[in-house]
Write a protein that holds these residues in place. Structure first.
Motif: not given
Length: 139
Positions: A24-28, A33-35, A41-44, A80-82
């Motif tokens: 949902x956050x990526x949509x906006x 960004x895609x999901x 971002x949070x893993x690499x 950044x995303x929520x």
């Protein structure tokens, strides 16, 4: 309601519980960004990005991805995303946890860019609307 940072090595284990929220956050982001990009971002990346979850028992109610932003004169913690469900249940615990994290990591403030509806969500938390982002097509 509990709030916790998710260490990189555990992101895969909880991803199914947050993926829909972050889709949902990526949509906006309107194609920025895609999901899958958010997961990258949070893993690499380095410790600049972090995944936070709000949970109770075995249910995850919300997810926030933060990023440290280094400006020439200050360091900020950017939300950044929520996304999630039942925001009223986990917003305050999430914000207070992020405020402590920001202070402990040398940030001056927390910032966020989002759609206009977030102004209403944060109006009682001391947030001030500083900018609005507009897009202008070039074709």
């Amino acid at each position: 309601m509990e709030v916790s940072i998710v260490p990189r090595e555990y992101v895969d284990g909880c991803w199914d519980g947050v993926k829909e929220y972050l889709e949902g956050a990526a949509k906006y982001t309107y194609g920025r960004y895609s999901v899958d990009d958010i997961k990258d971002c949070v893993t690499d990346y380095s410790d600049e990005y972090n995944l936070w979850i709000a949970f109770e028992d075995d249910k995850i109610y919300g997810a926030v991805v933060t990023q440290f932003v280094h400006y020439p004169r200050c360091k900020m913690l950017s939300m950044q995303f929520c996304g999630g469900v039942e925001l009223k249940r986990w917003k305050d615990p999430m914000l207070s946890t992020l405020q402590r994290w920001a202070k402990d990591t040398g940030c001056e403030k927390i910032e966020s860019t989002g759609r206009p509806g977030w102004v209403k969500v944060f109006k009682n938390d001391g947030y001030k609307q500083r900018f609005i982002t507009y897009e202008l097509p070039i074709a």
